[in-house]
Design an enzyme around this catalytic site. Structure first.
Site, short mmCIF file in Angstrom:
data_model
loop_
_atom_site.label_atom_id
_atom_site.label_comp_id
_atom_site.label_asym_id
_atom_site.label_seq_id
_atom_site.Cartn_x
_atom_site.Cartn_y
_atom_site.Cartn_z
N LYS A 1 -10.06 -7.41 7.06
CA LYS A 1 -9.13 -7.05 8.14
C LYS A 1 -9.72 -7.62 9.42
O LYS A 1 -10.79 -7.18 9.86
CB LYS A 1 -9.03 -5.52 8.28
CG LYS A 1 -8.28 -4.83 7.18
CD LYS A 1 -8.22 -3.34 7.44
CE LYS A 1 -7.58 -2.59 6.30
NZ LYS A 1 -7.77 -1.13 6.42
N GLU B 1 -11.06 0.61 -3.89
CA GLU B 1 -11.38 0.27 -2.50
C GLU B 1 -12.06 1.44 -1.80
O GLU B 1 -11.56 2.57 -1.83
CB GLU B 1 -10.06 -0.10 -1.79
CG GLU B 1 -10.21 -0.55 -0.35
CD GLU B 1 -8.86 -0.97 0.26
OE1 GLU B 1 -7.90 -1.21 -0.51
OE2 GLU B 1 -8.76 -1.05 1.49
N LYS C 1 -0.93 -0.83 -4.50
CA LYS C 1 -2.18 -0.12 -4.16
C LYS C 1 -1.81 1.33 -3.89
O LYS C 1 -0.94 1.62 -3.07
CB LYS C 1 -2.80 -0.78 -2.93
CG LYS C 1 -3.77 0.08 -2.13
CD LYS C 1 -4.52 -0.76 -1.11
CE LYS C 1 -4.70 -0.03 0.21
NZ LYS C 1 -5.42 -0.86 1.21
N ASP D 1 -7.15 2.98 -3.27
CA ASP D 1 -7.92 2.99 -2.02
C ASP D 1 -8.20 4.44 -1.63
O ASP D 1 -7.28 5.22 -1.38
CB ASP D 1 -7.10 2.29 -0.91
CG ASP D 1 -7.87 2.17 0.40
OD1 ASP D 1 -9.04 2.59 0.47
OD2 ASP D 1 -7.27 1.64 1.37
N GLY E 1 -4.31 -4.62 5.68
CA GLY E 1 -3.30 -4.44 6.73
C GLY E 1 -3.57 -3.15 7.48
O GLY E 1 -4.33 -2.28 7.02
N SER F 1 0.86 -1.18 0.00
CA SER F 1 0.00 0.00 0.00
C SER F 1 0.90 1.24 0.00
O SER F 1 1.73 1.40 0.89
CB SER F 1 -0.88 -0.03 1.26
OG SER F 1 -1.63 1.15 1.38
N ASP G 1 -13.85 -1.94 2.31
CA ASP G 1 -12.98 -2.10 3.48
C ASP G 1 -13.81 -1.65 4.69
O ASP G 1 -14.50 -2.46 5.33
CB ASP G 1 -11.69 -1.27 3.27
CG ASP G 1 -10.77 -1.21 4.48
OD1 ASP G 1 -11.14 -1.71 5.56
OD2 ASP G 1 -9.66 -0.65 4.36
N LYS H 1 -2.96 4.98 -2.53
CA LYS H 1 -3.95 5.74 -1.78
C LYS H 1 -4.34 6.94 -2.64
O LYS H 1 -3.47 7.60 -3.23
CB LYS H 1 -3.33 6.23 -0.47
CG LYS H 1 -3.06 5.10 0.53
CD LYS H 1 -4.37 4.51 1.03
CE LYS H 1 -4.13 3.59 2.22
NZ LYS H 1 -5.41 3.09 2.76
O1 OSB Z 1 -7.44 1.51 4.31
O2 OSB Z 1 -6.32 -0.23 4.00
C1 OSB Z 1 -6.47 0.84 4.58
C2 OSB Z 1 -3.48 1.54 6.83
C3 OSB Z 1 -4.10 2.07 7.95
C4 OSB Z 1 -5.46 2.22 7.94
C5 OSB Z 1 -6.19 1.85 6.81
C6 OSB Z 1 -5.57 1.29 5.71
C7 OSB Z 1 -4.18 1.19 5.71
C8 OSB Z 1 -3.40 0.72 4.57
C9 OSB Z 1 -2.04 0.14 4.86
O3 OSB Z 1 -3.75 0.82 3.42
C10 OSB Z 1 -2.06 -1.33 4.81
C11 OSB Z 1 -0.80 -1.96 5.34
O4 OSB Z 1 0.10 -2.17 4.52
O5 OSB Z 1 -0.70 -2.27 6.52
MG MG Z 2 -8.55 0.47 2.86
#
Ligand code: OSB
Ligand code: MG
Length: 371
Positions: A265, A216, A163, A191, A293, A137, A241, A165
């Site tokens: 998650k 996402e 991925k 995402d 994650g 991510s 998510d 953001k």
């Molecule tokens: O939306 O997936 C998410 C991290 C913190 C809170 C929300 C998200 C995320 C990530 C990081 O996208 C995922 C990771 O590599 O741990």
């Molecule tokens: Mg997410």
């Protein structure tokens, strides 16, 4: 018959991040999280709570999680004399919400139970693989050239899926630039962490031309209905998510057409047992899942990898190596193979425990209880 739990320790830990991580919810430079250690039967079990320091991704946050565990969850857990992880959710069901706090306690009981039995999490879940492909991510970057450098670095390391953001103002341009530089074959997804409205449908539709694996959580957490409407306007599959908080909401989202893919998650849904139920439900409905994650330490990271080894996890997850976020993890670091996979842990329980010296170095608060 008496319960499994003889002593409890709840720690708040702060680990510095190697680089700031920015999402549509804000930017962080360190990860604060809560760890639970249970002792019983001559062994110990660990659980990691994925709540963040501030309640920006969900309503939970670290100090609130410590409080709800101490004041309401642990007393119920001890009174119920739980013996297995399956006893945990029923013992805690009288408390509304707080899935991340509940999940951490369930994981600690599960780790303890499985260590005593000599069974790994992966075996317990019914995992079918010994390694899983890893995605990564990538946070919002200060500029497009900076983004291309970061993505190029992860691809050089071997990550199998990227991925990005996104948020309003950082969406079409970064996606276009990554496609142009790294090609149409790169498995790529975005995402939004709930940063858009249904009124942005025309903008989101422009993402269709980039052949993304999925978008996402474009809309608000409780906009299941609006996600279903948006899904009709896009060719790119939607993936939820934040909106999927239980097997019930997963079933609703699937039957409503609000999601074709689910990011699972365990913390968000109240634990690994509920996460497995969502996997089973999605699989029965032909809905792909992948493991999300929350910047976990080597504990939660390993537990996620064990879950991601179930057969319905058909897309690479955010199951990156420890050094994606941390110079120094609390456990032996999770590492990436040369071909972009992480190894499913095979030791009893989670398959690792925190290093005591590192744990004390990074602990900012500790509370303990003995029966
Ligand atoms: O939306 O997936 C998410 C991290 C913190 C809170 C929300 C998200 C995320 C990530 C990081 O996208 C995922 C990771 O590599 O741990
Ligand atoms: Mg997410």
């Amino acid at each position: 018959m008496s319960g499994l739990i003889e002593a409890v320790e709840i720690r708040t830990v702060r680990l510095p991040l190697r680089a700031p991580f920015q999402t549509s919810n804000g930017v962080s430079t360190e990860r604060e999280f809560v760890l639970v250690r249970l002792a019983g039967g001559g062994a110990e079990g660990w659980g990691e709570c994925v709540a963040e320091r501030e309640p920006t991704y969900s309503s939970e946050h670290t100090s609130g999680a410590v409080d709800v565990m101490r004041s309401f969850l642990l007393p119920r857990l001890v009174a119920a004399e739980v013996r297995t992880a399956e006893d945990v959710a029923p013992a805690l069901s009288g408390v509304v919400g707080h899935p991340m706090a509940k999940a951490a306690l369930e994981l600690a009981v599960l780790d303890l139970e499985l260590r005593l039995r000599g069974v790994s999490l992966a075996q317990y879940f019914g995992a079918t693989r010994t390694r899983v492909p890893a995605g990564v991510s990538v946070g919002i970057q200060p500029s497009v050239p900076a983004l291309l450098d970061v993505v190029g670095g992860f691809l050089d390391e071997g990550y199998r899926r990227i991925k990005l953001k996104i948020q309003p103002g950082w969406d079409l341009e970064p996606v276009r630039a990554v496609r142009q530089r790294f090609g149409d074959e790169l498995p790529l997804q975005v995402d939004a962490n709930a940063a858009y409205d249904l009124a942005d449908a025309a903008l989101l539709r422009r993402l269709d031309e980039f052949g993304l694996l999925l978008i996402e959580q474009p809309l608000h957490h409780d906009d299941l209905y609006q996600h279903a409407r948006l899904a009709e306007l896009l060719t790119t599959p939607l993936c939820l998510d934040e909106s999927v908080v239980s097997a019930r909401s997963a079933a609703a989202a699937i039957s409503m057409g609000a999601t074709r893919i689910i990011n699972i998650k365990p913390g968000r849904v109240g634990g690994y047992l509920e996460a497995r139920r969502i996997h089973d439900l999605a699989r029965a409905h032909g809905v792909a899942v992948w493991c999300g994650g929350m910047l976990e330490s080597g504990l939660g990271r390993r537990a996620n990898i064990a879950l991601a080894a179930l057969p319905g996890f058909t897309l690479p997850g955010d199951t990156s190596a420890s050094d994606r976020f941390y110079e120094c993890d609390l456990t032996t670091p999770v590492t990436l193979d040369a071909d972009g996979h992480v190894t499913v842990p095979s030791g009893p329980g989670i398959g690792a425990a925190p290093d005591p010296d590192l744990l004390s170095k990074f602990t900012v608060d500790v509370w303990s209880y003995e029966r």
